[in-house]
Design a protein around this motif. Structure first.
Motif, PDB file in Angstrom:
ATOM      1  N   MET A   1      29.291 103.576 -66.877  1.00 12.58           N
ATOM      2  CA  MET A   1      29.615 104.644 -67.832  1.00 12.58           C
ATOM      3  C   MET A   1      29.286 105.994 -67.192  1.00 12.58           C
ATOM      4  N   GLU A   2      30.111 106.975 -67.480  1.00 13.13           N
ATOM      5  CA  GLU A   2      29.920 108.279 -66.887  1.00 13.13           C
ATOM      6  C   GLU A   2      28.612 108.908 -67.345  1.00 13.13           C
ATOM      7  N   PHE A   3      28.062 109.748 -66.457  1.00 12.10           N
ATOM      8  CA  PHE A   3      26.777 110.402 -66.739  1.00 12.10           C
ATOM      9  C   PHE A   3      26.856 111.276 -67.985  1.00 12.10           C
ATOM     10  N   ALA A   4      27.933 112.037 -68.111  1.00 10.84           N
ATOM     11  CA  ALA A   4      28.088 112.923 -69.271  1.00 10.84           C
ATOM     12  C   ALA A   4      28.128 112.133 -70.565  1.00 10.84           C
ATOM     13  N   SER A   5      28.771 110.952 -70.514  1.00 13.60           N
ATOM     14  CA  SER A   5      28.838 110.111 -71.705  1.00 13.60           C
ATOM     15  C   SER A   5      27.464 109.584 -72.087  1.00 13.60           C
ATOM     16  N   LEU A   6      26.662 109.243 -71.086  1.00 14.29           N
ATOM     17  CA  LEU A   6      25.295 108.779 -71.354  1.00 14.29           C
ATOM     18  C   LEU A   6      24.463 109.875 -72.010  1.00 14.29           C
ATOM     19  N   LEU A   7      24.643 111.101 -71.556  1.00 17.96           N
ATOM     20  CA  LEU A   7      23.916 112.213 -72.149  1.00 17.96           C
ATOM     21  C   LEU A   7      24.270 112.379 -73.620  1.00 17.96           C
ATOM     22  N   VAL A   8      25.569 112.282 -73.915  1.00 21.24           N
ATOM     23  CA  VAL A   8      26.022 112.450 -75.294  1.00 21.24           C
ATOM     24  C   VAL A   8      25.457 111.338 -76.176  1.00 21.24           C
ATOM     25  N   LYS A   9      25.528 110.106 -75.684  1.00 28.74           N
ATOM     26  CA  LYS A   9      25.050 108.972 -76.471  1.00 28.74           C
ATOM     27  C   LYS A   9      23.535 108.999 -76.629  1.00 28.74           C
ATOM     28  N   GLY A  10      22.824 109.510 -75.629  1.00 31.01           N
ATOM     29  CA  GLY A  10      21.367 109.566 -75.721  1.00 31.01           C
ATOM     30  C   GLY A  10      20.867 110.619 -76.684  1.00 31.01           C
ATOM     31  N   GLY A  11      21.641 111.660 -76.900  1.00 30.62           N
ATOM     32  CA  GLY A  11      21.261 112.695 -77.860  1.00 30.62           C
ATOM     33  C   GLY A  11      20.322 113.735 -77.273  1.00 30.62           C
ATOM     34  N   PRO A  12      19.736 114.569 -78.137  1.00 32.05           N
ATOM     35  CA  PRO A  12      18.889 115.687 -77.692  1.00 32.05           C
ATOM     36  C   PRO A  12      17.689 115.256 -76.853  1.00 32.05           C
ATOM     37  N   VAL A  13      17.140 114.070 -77.152  1.00 35.73           N
ATOM     38  CA  VAL A  13      15.955 113.620 -76.407  1.00 35.73           C
ATOM     39  C   VAL A  13      16.272 113.445 -74.929  1.00 35.73           C
ATOM     40  N   VAL A  14      17.456 112.936 -74.630  1.00 35.27           N
ATOM     41  CA  VAL A  14      17.842 112.747 -73.226  1.00 35.27           C
ATOM     42  C   VAL A  14      17.971 114.092 -72.521  1.00 35.27           C
ATOM     43  N   TYR A  15      18.473 115.094 -73.232  1.00 34.48           N
ATOM     44  CA  TYR A  15      18.573 116.432 -72.642  1.00 34.48           C
ATOM     45  C   TYR A  15      17.177 116.990 -72.324  1.00 34.48           C
ATOM     46  N   ILE A  16      16.245 116.756 -73.242  1.00 34.43           N
ATOM     47  CA  ILE A  16      14.861 117.213 -73.006  1.00 34.43           C
ATOM     48  C   ILE A  16      14.268 116.503 -71.789  1.00 34.43           C
ATOM     49  N   PRO A 153      29.318  93.050 -85.493  1.00 34.81           N
ATOM     50  CA  PRO A 153      28.198  92.828 -84.570  1.00 34.81           C
ATOM     51  C   PRO A 153      28.277  93.693 -83.311  1.00 34.81           C
ATOM     52  N   SER A 154      29.470  93.940 -82.808  1.00 33.20           N
ATOM     53  CA  SER A 154      29.610  94.753 -81.593  1.00 33.20           C
ATOM     54  C   SER A 154      29.197  96.196 -81.857  1.00 33.20           C
ATOM     55  N   THR A 155      29.490  96.668 -83.067  1.00 40.56           N
ATOM     56  CA  THR A 155      29.081  98.028 -83.425  1.00 40.56           C
ATOM     57  C   THR A 155      27.566  98.124 -83.489  1.00 40.56           C
ATOM     58  N   LEU A 156      26.923  97.100 -84.064  1.00 38.18           N
ATOM     59  CA  LEU A 156      25.462  97.082 -84.165  1.00 38.18           C
ATOM     60  C   LEU A 156      24.825  97.021 -82.782  1.00 38.18           C
ATOM     61  N   SER A 157      25.322  96.126 -81.927  1.00 36.97           N
ATOM     62  CA  SER A 157      24.734  96.008 -80.585  1.00 36.97           C
ATOM     63  C   SER A 157      24.939  97.286 -79.784  1.00 36.97           C
ATOM     64  N   GLY A 158      26.105  97.938 -79.986  1.00 36.86           N
ATOM     65  CA  GLY A 158      26.348  99.204 -79.308  1.00 36.86           C
ATOM     66  C   GLY A 158      25.366 100.269 -79.746  1.00 36.86           C
ATOM     67  N   GLY A 159      25.063 100.318 -81.040  1.00 36.20           N
ATOM     68  CA  GLY A 159      24.107 101.298 -81.547  1.00 36.20           C
ATOM     69  C   GLY A 159      22.707 101.043 -81.027  1.00 36.20           C
ATOM     70  N   ILE A 160      22.341  99.766 -80.870  1.00 35.44           N
ATOM     71  CA  ILE A 160      20.991  99.429 -80.388  1.00 35.44           C
ATOM     72  C   ILE A 160      20.828  99.810 -78.921  1.00 35.44           C
ATOM     73  N   TRP A 161      21.830  99.494 -78.079  1.00 33.89           N
ATOM     74  CA  TRP A 161      21.658  99.841 -76.662  1.00 33.89           C
ATOM     75  C   TRP A 161      21.657 101.351 -76.449  1.00 33.89           C
ATOM     76  N   GLU A 162      22.407 102.048 -77.289  1.00 31.90           N
ATOM     77  CA  GLU A 162      22.382 103.501 -77.191  1.00 31.90           C
ATOM     78  C   GLU A 162      20.999 104.030 -77.572  1.00 31.90           C
ATOM     79  N   ALA A 163      20.367 103.378 -78.551  1.00 28.44           N
ATOM     80  CA  ALA A 163      19.020 103.786 -78.950  1.00 28.44           C
ATOM     81  C   ALA A 163      18.012 103.502 -77.839  1.00 28.44           C
TER      82      ALA A 163
END
Length: 208
Positions: A1-16, A153-163
């Motif tokens: 996954m692209e770096f920019a996409s990871l930043l977006v999914k990680g949210g403000p904490v990842v930016y910090i 279930p895929s939506t739930l697992s996606g939300g967990i890995w993003e968390a």
């Protein structure tokens, strides 16, 4: 996954955490620059100078070490200078020891700078990552509640890995920070011991 996409999914904490990682990198580069600037990792001539001093070739020993900017050599050459130029008796020795101790502490504090900052970041980064994960898990379970029986279930697992992404980023920042902080502290502790041993040899030989 692209770096920019990871930043977006990680949210403000990842930016910090990304900002903290850049700050840590700047501290590490600055400290390495200082150490290389004074030839901290070069071959040490302190031992050979002290051997020459103990063999009563004092002028040559002082000349060999006096122009070096290495912190240990600075303190040793300072001690040699006063032993050569001043008539150091037992009364004056105490004052010389105090001056040498002050100079040593001054140098050690300079090379200890910013290490407490690295220590704090190493402790805070995993906590920030965990905080981001908690927020992400809360959001994931809120989505579960809203979806009811229609949850995917895929939506739930996606939300967990993003968390969990923020915890991974937090640990990725903390681990190298701990390693660098420990390395710099060990280096400074070794410097302190070497200075103490070198100065003790000079003063003991002078007063014997």
């Amino acid at each position: 996954m692209e770096f920019a996409s990871l930043l977006v999914k990680g949210g403000p904490v990842v930016y910090i955490l990304l900002g903290l990682s850049v700050y840590v990198l700047s501290i590490v580069i600055y400290k390495l620059h200082i150490l290389f600037k004074v030839s901290f990792f070069s071959s040490d001539v302190t031992h050979s100078s002290i051997v020459m001093w103990l063999d009563n070739d004092k002028e040559e020993a002082y000349a060999k070490i006096s122009k070096d900017t290495h912190p240990q050599k600075e303190v040793v050459s300072f001690t040699m200078y006063h032993l050569l130029k001043n008539n150091i008796n037992q009364d004056k020795e105490r004052y010389l020891r105090e001056e040498v101790s002050r100079l040593s502490q001054e140098r050690l504090e300079y090379y200890d700078s910013n290490l407490d900052t690295l220590k704090v970041i190493a402790m805070v980064a995993p906590l920030l990552g965990l905080l981001g994960t908690v927020f992400g898990m809360i959001d994931a379970f809120q989505q579960m509640e809203m979806a009811g029986n229609n949850i995917n279930p895929s939506t739930l697992s996606g939300g967990i890995w993003e968390a969990l992404l923020t915890t991974a980023v937090g640990l990725s920042v903390a681990i190298p920070t701990v390693l660098f902080e420990s390395y710099f502290r060990a280096t400074n502790e070794k410097l302190k011991i070497n200075i103490e041993h070198s100065v003790t040899k000079l003063l003991t030989a002078h007063m014997s």
